[in-house]
Design an enzyme around this catalytic site. Structure first.
Site, PDB file in Angstrom:
ATOM      1  N   LEU A   1      -2.276   3.652  12.032  1.00 40.14           N
ATOM      2  CA  LEU A   1      -3.466   4.383  11.192  1.00 40.14           C
ATOM      3  C   LEU A   1      -4.347   3.488  10.109  1.00 40.14           C
ATOM      4  CD1 LEU A   1      -4.356   6.946  11.845  1.00 40.14           C
ATOM      5  CD2 LEU A   1      -3.163   7.860  10.050  1.00 40.14           C
ATOM      6  N   ASP A   2      -5.008   2.880  10.161  1.00 38.03           N
ATOM      7  CA  ASP A   2      -5.874   1.951   9.818  1.00 38.03           C
ATOM      8  C   ASP A   2      -6.801   3.571   8.583  1.00 38.03           C
ATOM      9  OD1 ASP A   2      -6.660  -0.947   8.018  1.00 38.03           O
ATOM     10  OD2 ASP A   2      -8.645   0.169   8.944  1.00 38.03           O
TER      11      ASP A   2
ATOM     12  N   ASP B   1       1.359  -0.732  -0.055  1.00 38.87           N
ATOM     13  CA  ASP B   1      -0.141   0.153  -0.025  1.00 38.87           C
ATOM     14  C   ASP B   1       0.279   1.186   0.217  1.00 38.87           C
ATOM     15  OD1 ASP B   1      -1.943  -1.264   0.142  1.00 38.87           O
ATOM     16  OD2 ASP B   1      -2.225  -1.906   2.598  1.00 38.87           O
TER      17      ASP B   1
ATOM     18  N   GLU C   1      -5.442  -5.971  12.216  1.00 35.35           N
ATOM     19  CA  GLU C   1      -7.003  -5.861  12.123  1.00 35.35           C
ATOM     20  C   GLU C   1      -7.784  -6.730  12.876  1.00 35.35           C
ATOM     21  OE1 GLU C   1      -6.682  -2.818   8.354  1.00 35.35           O
ATOM     22  OE2 GLU C   1      -6.802  -5.224   7.918  1.00 35.35           O
TER      23      GLU C   1
ATOM     24  N   ASP D   1       0.520   8.102   8.033  1.00 31.71           N
ATOM     25  CA  ASP D   1       0.692   6.693   8.387  1.00 31.71           C
ATOM     26  C   ASP D   1       2.889   6.114   9.028  1.00 31.71           C
ATOM     27  OD1 ASP D   1      -0.758   6.607   6.359  1.00 31.71           O
ATOM     28  OD2 ASP D   1      -0.933   4.547   5.996  1.00 31.71           O
TER      29      ASP D   1
ATOM     30  N   GLU E   1       1.795  -3.137  10.992  1.00 35.01           N
ATOM     31  CA  GLU E   1       1.336  -3.249   9.344  1.00 35.01           C
ATOM     32  C   GLU E   1       2.115  -2.095   8.787  1.00 35.01           C
ATOM     33  OE1 GLU E   1      -2.067  -0.781   7.680  1.00 35.01           O
ATOM     34  OE2 GLU E   1      -1.841  -2.189   5.914  1.00 35.01           O
ATOM     35  N   GLU E   2       3.579  -0.886   8.805  1.00 32.34           N
ATOM     36  CA  GLU E   2       4.004  -0.787   8.637  1.00 32.34           C
ATOM     37  C   GLU E   2       5.659  -1.240   8.057  1.00 32.34           C
ATOM     38  OE1 GLU E   2       3.011   2.202   6.424  1.00 32.34           O
ATOM     39  OE2 GLU E   2       1.029   1.735   7.670  1.00 32.34           O
TER      40      GLU E   2
HETATM   41  P1  AFP Z   1      -6.543   1.848   3.280  1.00 32.75           P
HETATM   42  O1  AFP Z   1      -5.729   1.492   4.614  1.00 32.75           O
HETATM   43  O2  AFP Z   1      -6.016   1.228   2.008  1.00 32.75           O
HETATM   44  O3  AFP Z   1      -7.344   2.435   2.912  1.00 32.75           O
HETATM   45  O4  AFP Z   1      -6.904   0.588   3.955  1.00 32.75           O
HETATM   46  C1  AFP Z   1      -8.544   0.616   4.850  1.00 32.75           C
HETATM   47  C2  AFP Z   1      -9.165  -1.432   4.987  1.00 32.75           C
HETATM   48  O5  AFP Z   1      -7.843  -1.400   5.344  1.00 32.75           O
HETATM   49  C3  AFP Z   1     -10.457  -1.127   6.205  1.00 32.75           C
HETATM   50  O6  AFP Z   1      -9.899  -0.043   7.010  1.00 32.75           O
HETATM   51  C4  AFP Z   1     -11.166  -0.573   5.118  1.00 32.75           C
HETATM   52  O7  AFP Z   1     -12.063  -1.585   5.703  1.00 32.75           O
HETATM   53  C5  AFP Z   1     -11.129  -1.842   4.014  1.00 32.75           C
HETATM   54  O8  AFP Z   1      -9.580  -1.540   3.777  1.00 32.75           O
HETATM   55  C6  AFP Z   1     -11.864  -0.835   3.269  1.00 32.75           C
HETATM   56  O9  AFP Z   1     -11.038  -1.622   1.501  1.00 32.75           O
HETATM   57  P2  AFP Z   1     -11.440  -1.398   0.720  1.00 32.75           P
HETATM   58  O10 AFP Z   1     -12.067  -0.249   0.123  1.00 32.75           O
HETATM   59  O11 AFP Z   1     -10.987  -2.176  -0.762  1.00 32.75           O
HETATM   60  O12 AFP Z   1     -13.129  -1.070   0.677  1.00 32.75           O
END
Ligand code: AFP
Length: 330
Positions: free
Chosen positions: A120-121, A70, A278, A76, A99-100
């Site tokens: 930072l999710d 990513d 997660e 992050d 994650e990082e």
């Molecule tokens: P990001 O950190 O890349 O924004 O991903 C967020 C995540 O891990 C989680 O928080 C979300 O629920 C999910 O991915 C969203 O994924 P989609 O964009 O494929 O729906």
């Protein structure tokens, strides 16, 4: 006037709550309490940075990629530094899975705890000022204190967590955690710089109306999920709600009742979400709040991880909704 103000208690601060409840913990030596305080402190710093992100132009991609491929955002990176620093200073943590970082970070052989963290999710939501979160799991190390970290310390099942939690940077900032004795939620009071107990003994409604899933990928969903979603839509009582920030979607469903699903898809046969930093943490919280968390078939907390960044399909939320979704897969 002043008297009546004083008469109103402001509530229990996180520090006091942790101290008052320390004895509940099997190995009540104070180290886990200190670790939770370290996480809370780091989250306040991250919260400050999240809040001023737009003002000082620290938003946007840094240009590097994390271990999962990513694109890393500046926040992050900052959040990862803040949490790693806070947890290494405390001395209670022997290893940190993040994650990082591709591999785990070896912190201190004397530490008794292993932390898995997504600092930072929901990072793709940073640029558009939408809620994001931190997710963490805490494990006891299995190898003797003072020896080098071993695989048995790192690759533990979710059922072996001794604590887990999340911080939601939303319209308010909240810290929600469990040590296996129910779930408690604390809201941050920025002028006092302190978290206060706002959601004691949180319980997830056993049923709900909200389904949260990214239907943009619906053409690649397993047939059982398509059937479940058709059932929800034809019933008429359900609502679709999807933020795309796991912590925010999970938190809303925990308060209101609902199900969050990130399935295996044709493109991502193992799903997208990571088991160790997660799903396990939220599964522990869901179960402690009376909810359910599976991969559509198996209990999340029973899955034996074989790699740090392992992915899993994730069905989590109100018991009745998760069980109903699972029925379509039988
Ligand atoms: P990001 O950190 O890349 O924004 O991903 C967020 C995540 O891990 C989680 O928080 C979300 O629920 C999910 O991915 C969203 O994924 P989609 O964009 O494929 O729906």
């Amino acid at each position: 006037m002043e008297q009546s103000r004083i008469a109103h208690s402001i509530g229990i601060a996180l520090d006091r709550f942790i101290k008052n409840n320390q004895e509940q913990f099997q190995y009540a030596s104070g180290e886990l309490s200190q670790l939770l305080r370290d996480i809370a402190l780091a989250s306040k710093v991250v919260n400050r940075e999240v809040n001023k992100a737009g003002l000082i132009d620290i938003m946007g991609a840094l240009g590097s990629q994390n271990s999962a491929g990513d694109e890393q955002q500046k926040l992050d990176v900052l959040a990862n530094i803040r949490f790693t620093r806070a947890l290494s200073k405390g001395g209670e943590v022997c290893a940190l899975i993040s994650e990082e970082s591709e591999s785990y970070v070896d912190l201190n052989n004397e530490g008794r705890y292993v932390i898995a963290i997504d600092p930072l999710d929901g990072s793709s939501n940073i640029d558009v000022n939408v809620s994001i979160g931190t997710i963490f799991s805490v494990y006891r190390r299995k190898s003797p204190v003072g020896t080098p970290i071993a695989d048995i310390d790192i690759l533990q099942k979710g059922s072996e967590q001794v604590a887990s939690g999340y911080i939601l940077y939303g319209s308010s900032t909240m810290l929600v955690y469990t040590t296996g004795h129910g779930v408690n939620g604390f809201t941050y009071e920025p002028t006092l710089g302190e978290y206060f107990l706002s959601h004691p003994d949180l319980k997830m409604p056993s049923d709900g109306k909200i389904f949260s899933v990214n239907e943009g990928s619906a053409s690649t969903f397993p047939a059982s999920l398509t059937q479940y979603l058709n059932y929800c839509k034809s019933d008429g009582k359900y609502l679709g709600r999807y933020i795309g920030s796991l912590v925010a979607d999970f938190h809303r469903n925990m308060l209101k009742g609902g199900i969050y699903i990130y399935p295996a898809t044709a493109k991502q046969p193992e799903g997208k979400l990571r088991l160790m930093y997660e799903c396990n943490a939220l599964a522990f919280i869901a179960e402690q709040a009376g909810g359910r968390a599976t991969d559509g078939k198996r209990r999340i907390l029973d899955i034996q991880p074989t790699t740090l960044h392992q992915r899993t399909p994730f069905y989590v939320g109100s018991v009745k909704m998760v069980e109903k979704a699972e029925q379509f897969g039988k």
